[in-house]
Structures are given as structure tokens and as C-alpha cells.
Design a protein around this motif. Structure first.
Motif, short mmCIF file in Angstrom:
data_model
loop_
_atom_site.label_atom_id
_atom_site.label_comp_id
_atom_site.label_asym_id
_atom_site.label_seq_id
_atom_site.Cartn_x
_atom_site.Cartn_y
_atom_site.Cartn_z
N ALA A 22 26.17 3.01 -3.27
CA ALA A 22 24.87 3.43 -3.61
C ALA A 22 23.97 4.26 -3.76
CB ALA A 22 25.20 3.96 -4.92
N ASN A 23 22.46 3.39 -3.21
CA ASN A 23 21.30 3.23 -2.67
C ASN A 23 21.81 3.40 -1.28
OD1 ASN A 23 20.19 1.78 -4.10
ND2 ASN A 23 20.15 -0.33 -4.19
N ILE A 24 22.56 3.60 -0.17
CA ILE A 24 22.49 3.77 1.02
C ILE A 24 22.46 5.66 1.15
CG2 ILE A 24 23.82 4.08 2.97
CD1 ILE A 24 23.85 1.25 2.46
N LEU A 25 23.66 5.59 0.40
CA LEU A 25 23.69 7.26 -0.09
C LEU A 25 24.14 8.24 -1.21
CD1 LEU A 25 28.03 7.43 0.28
CD2 LEU A 25 26.02 7.59 2.05
N THR A 26 22.23 7.66 -1.47
CA THR A 26 21.30 8.06 -2.89
C THR A 26 20.49 9.15 -1.88
OG1 THR A 26 20.65 6.02 -3.65
CG2 THR A 26 18.84 7.86 -4.33
N GLY A 50 0.81 -1.54 0.11
CA GLY A 50 0.05 -0.42 -0.55
C GLY A 50 0.79 1.12 0.21
N LEU A 51 2.06 0.70 -0.24
CA LEU A 51 3.07 2.41 -0.18
C LEU A 51 3.24 2.90 -1.53
CD1 LEU A 51 5.13 3.18 1.61
CD2 LEU A 51 6.99 2.41 0.18
N HIS A 52 2.60 4.51 -1.18
CA HIS A 52 2.94 5.77 -2.97
C HIS A 52 4.42 5.77 -2.55
CE1 HIS A 52 -1.73 5.83 -2.60
NE2 HIS A 52 -1.73 4.75 -3.11
N PHE A 53 5.09 5.50 -3.52
CA PHE A 53 6.56 5.90 -4.02
C PHE A 53 7.01 6.30 -5.30
CE2 PHE A 53 6.01 1.53 -4.47
CZ PHE A 53 6.72 0.97 -5.49
N ASN A 54 8.02 7.03 -5.46
CA ASN A 54 8.42 7.34 -7.24
C ASN A 54 9.86 7.00 -7.52
OD1 ASN A 54 10.27 9.35 -6.22
ND2 ASN A 54 7.84 11.08 -6.39
N ARG A 55 10.16 6.08 -6.06
CA ARG A 55 11.80 5.42 -6.49
C ARG A 55 12.19 4.90 -5.51
NH1 ARG A 55 16.72 9.23 -8.32
NH2 ARG A 55 18.54 7.38 -8.40
N SER A 56 12.37 3.81 -5.70
CA SER A 56 12.94 2.51 -4.78
C SER A 56 14.34 2.12 -5.10
CB SER A 56 11.66 1.61 -4.72
OG SER A 56 11.36 0.31 -5.95
N GLY A 57 14.10 1.05 -4.25
CA GLY A 57 15.69 0.30 -4.53
C GLY A 57 15.73 -0.08 -3.89
N GLU A 58 16.63 -1.10 -3.32
CA GLU A 58 16.93 -2.45 -2.68
C GLU A 58 18.77 -2.78 -2.65
OE1 GLU A 58 13.84 -5.84 -2.46
OE2 GLU A 58 15.07 -7.14 -3.66
N ASN A 59 19.22 -3.67 -1.26
CA ASN A 59 20.28 -4.23 -1.06
C ASN A 59 20.05 -5.79 0.08
OD1 ASN A 59 21.73 -1.96 -2.17
ND2 ASN A 59 22.31 -1.14 0.51
N VAL A 60 20.87 -6.60 -1.07
CA VAL A 60 20.21 -7.30 -0.39
C VAL A 60 21.60 -8.08 0.20
CG1 VAL A 60 18.19 -8.00 -1.11
CG2 VAL A 60 19.80 -8.86 -2.20
N ILE A 72 27.48 -6.44 8.59
CA ILE A 72 26.33 -6.39 7.96
C ILE A 72 26.87 -4.41 6.98
CG2 ILE A 72 23.98 -6.16 7.50
CD1 ILE A 72 23.56 -8.27 9.74
N HIS A 73 26.65 -3.69 7.41
CA HIS A 73 26.75 -2.53 6.35
C HIS A 73 27.87 -2.12 6.40
CE1 HIS A 73 26.13 2.28 6.46
NE2 HIS A 73 27.36 1.92 6.95
N TRP A 74 29.44 -2.11 7.33
CA TRP A 74 30.39 -2.27 6.43
C TRP A 74 30.80 -2.83 5.04
CZ3 TRP A 74 34.67 -5.19 5.07
CH2 TRP A 74 35.72 -4.47 4.09
N ALA A 75 30.22 -4.25 4.75
CA ALA A 75 30.25 -4.70 3.28
C ALA A 75 29.44 -3.99 2.60
CB ALA A 75 29.70 -6.14 4.06
N PHE A 76 28.26 -3.60 2.83
CA PHE A 76 27.91 -2.81 1.76
C PHE A 76 28.06 -1.32 1.59
CE2 PHE A 76 23.04 -4.38 3.20
CZ PHE A 76 22.66 -5.43 2.58
N MET A 77 28.43 -0.57 2.77
CA MET A 77 29.61 0.53 2.30
C MET A 77 30.96 -0.48 1.09
SD MET A 77 28.13 2.90 3.05
CE MET A 77 28.98 4.79 3.37
N HIS A 78 31.29 -0.96 1.07
CA HIS A 78 32.48 -1.79 0.76
C HIS A 78 32.28 -2.26 -0.80
CE1 HIS A 78 34.91 -0.29 4.00
NE2 HIS A 78 35.42 -0.04 3.96
N SER A 79 30.63 -2.02 -1.43
CA SER A 79 30.60 -2.09 -2.23
C SER A 79 29.65 -1.27 -3.07
CB SER A 79 29.45 -3.45 -2.05
OG SER A 79 28.41 -3.89 -3.86
#
Length: 262
Positions: free
Chosen positions: A117-121, A86-96, A105-112
Motif C-alpha cells: 500500500a505504501n509503494i502504490l500510494t 529540513g524536508l517540507h511534506f504533508n504526508r509520509s510513510g515507511e517500509n522497513v 527485497i521489493h518482491w517481499a514488500f509487494m507481497h505484504s
């Protein structure tokens, strides 16, 4: 791919043998993620419970299948999963991802680079993080979105009308009377259904001088043509008709809007 911290209960919910949601790990990653944004001068992301719901369910799918993926077999894609909440949005992204240490976890994402890029959009304003702890592994989904206000049709039309009135005032022109035209909304919905903006049809409305049609998830964001029209003398009245559409092209929802000037 283009609010208050609510993460359900503090307890871990059992979701299967040797598997559980981990709210503590989720909170840790959210804090680390927002710390990284602040270091770059970006606004922290607000936790959105609908994004949390979508992220948790996807992490559960990955953990149960022991498969790192953005879309498991038989599962909707990311945008469809977010829209289903039910979310209304106009842009989305995903990290897995998965990791054997929650503090890494966060360290690994920040070194990819793609995950970083998703985290800092800058355009994202909301996030939902779902972490499933299964045996020695943490399965992680971070769902990002630019969330927009959930409006009904009348509210959307009112916002567009207010934005035009403000433009008119900025141009030092007399305010225009607003017409109530339910048939205009019907016409816009017919256009949205066909996927075709038909200005020619609307120009046949008796007395109309200008027609502007546009689509936007934020109906108050008017196209540049309206700025020019706002400065026109001799106008007396205007009408607004909107129709909300949610489809494969715009899973987060979008308003088709027409403005008629007389």
C-alpha cells in the motif's frame, strides 16, 4: 501514516564492522518500485536526497541493533526523522525490512499488503531508500513522502495572493489592490502559536468586510469561502498574512494564513 536521481556516491561507505551502505541495492529497489508503480498507471517516485539520508540512518540503526523496527529506543519517530532533514511534506510513510537477497527485497514488500500500500500510494511523489549490507543481511528502509515546495513567508503570501487574483479573474471581476500589512503576519503568527484561529479579532480591523483563515502546507490551495468572496462586487483591496509552523502535530511544516478583504 499520511527529483532527479541523487544517491550520494556510487562507492559503498563503511559504517562499521561488516556493515556498509549499498547504493547498488538501493538503485535496484528504486527501479523495481517505480516499475511496479508504472504497471499500475502511477507516476514514478522521485529520489529525494533528504529522504535517502533519513532512510539510510534508520537502516544503520536497525543493522547495528539487529532489530527490525520503525522506531528504536531513543530514536525519533518517522515524521520527526524526516522533518529533521529540513524536508517540507504533508504526508509520509515507511517500509522497513531485511532480506538475505537484494533482488528479493521489493518482491517481499509487494507481497505484504501494508508495505505494498505504501509503494502504490498515488499521493506520494518522493522516496528515499537506505540499505545497509551487514554480513549476509540487507537491512532496508523505504521512506515515502508527499513533498511540498519550501517557501519563505513572503513567497507563501504571494502564492495565496496570486491564487485569489486568478479566482477573481475567473469570476470576471475587477482585480483588487493588495495591501501591505506586516501587522497581519504578526497576528497570524500569534494565532499559530496559540493554536487558535481568531477571526473575531481580525474582523475588528478598520474597513474589513470579510476574513478567511486557513492552514495548509500549500498556501495557494484556498478554502471554498474564498471562491465565494472572489465573486463579490464592491471590494477594493485585500491583504494576506502567513506564518510557517513546524510542531509535533505538523512535523513537515504548515502555513497558517489569513486573508482580509476590504
Amino acid at each position: 501514516m499520511k527529483y532527479l536521481f541523487v544517491i550520494a556516491l556510487v562507492i559503498a561507505f563503511r559504517i562499521g564492522a561488516q556493515a556498509q551502505f549499498d547504493p547498488g541495492a538501493e538503485r535496484l529497489v528504486v527501479q523495481q518500485l517505480n516499475d511496479s508503480r508504472l504497471e499500475k498507471g502511477l507516476v514514478p517516485l522521485k529520489i529525494n536526497p533528504r529522504l535517502v539520508e533519513a532512510a539510510r540512518q534508520h537502516s544503520l540503526v536497525m543493522a547495528r541493533r539487529h532489530q527490525l523496527t520503525h522506531q528504536a529506543s531513543g530514536e525519533p519517530n518517522v515524521q520527526q526523522r524526516l522533518a529533521a532533514t529540513g524536508l517540507h511534506f504533508n504526508r509520509s510513510g515507511e517500509n522497513v525490512g531485511f532480506n538475505d537477497r537484494e533482488d528479493q527485497i521489493h518482491w517481499a514488500f509487494m507481497h505484504s499488503p501494508p508495505h505494498r500500500a505504501n509503494i502504490l500510494t498515488p499521493e506520494y511523489n518522493a522516496v528515499g531508500i537506505g540499505i545497509v549490507h551487514q554480513e549476509s543481511e540487507f537491512w532496508v528502509t523505504e521512506d515515502f513522502a508527499t513533498v511540498v515546495a519550501t517557501l519563505n513567508t513572503e513567497q507563501a503570501e504571494a502564492q495565496a495572493a496570486k491564487a485569489f487574483a486568478e479566482l477573481r479573474q475567473q469570476e470576471h471581476m475587477m482585480p483588487l489592490g493588495r495591501l501591505n500589512m506586516p501587522q497581519l503576519r504578526d497576528s497570524v503568527c500569534a494565532m499559530a502559536q496559540s493554536g487558535n484561529m481568531n477571526n473575531g479579532q481580525l474582523m475588528q480591523t478598520p474597513g474589513v468586510r470579510y476574513v478567511v483563515t486557513y492552514s495548509n502546507s500549500q498556501p495557494e490551495v484556498l478554502p471554498s469561502d474564498v471562491q465565494r468572496i472572489a465573486a463579490q462586487p464592491g471590494l477594493k483591496r485585500f491583504a494576506v498574512g502567513s506564518c510557517f509552523v513546524q510542531n509535533e502535530k505538523d512535523p513537515g511544516g504548515i502555513f497558517w494564513t489569513a486573508m482580509l478583504f476590504f
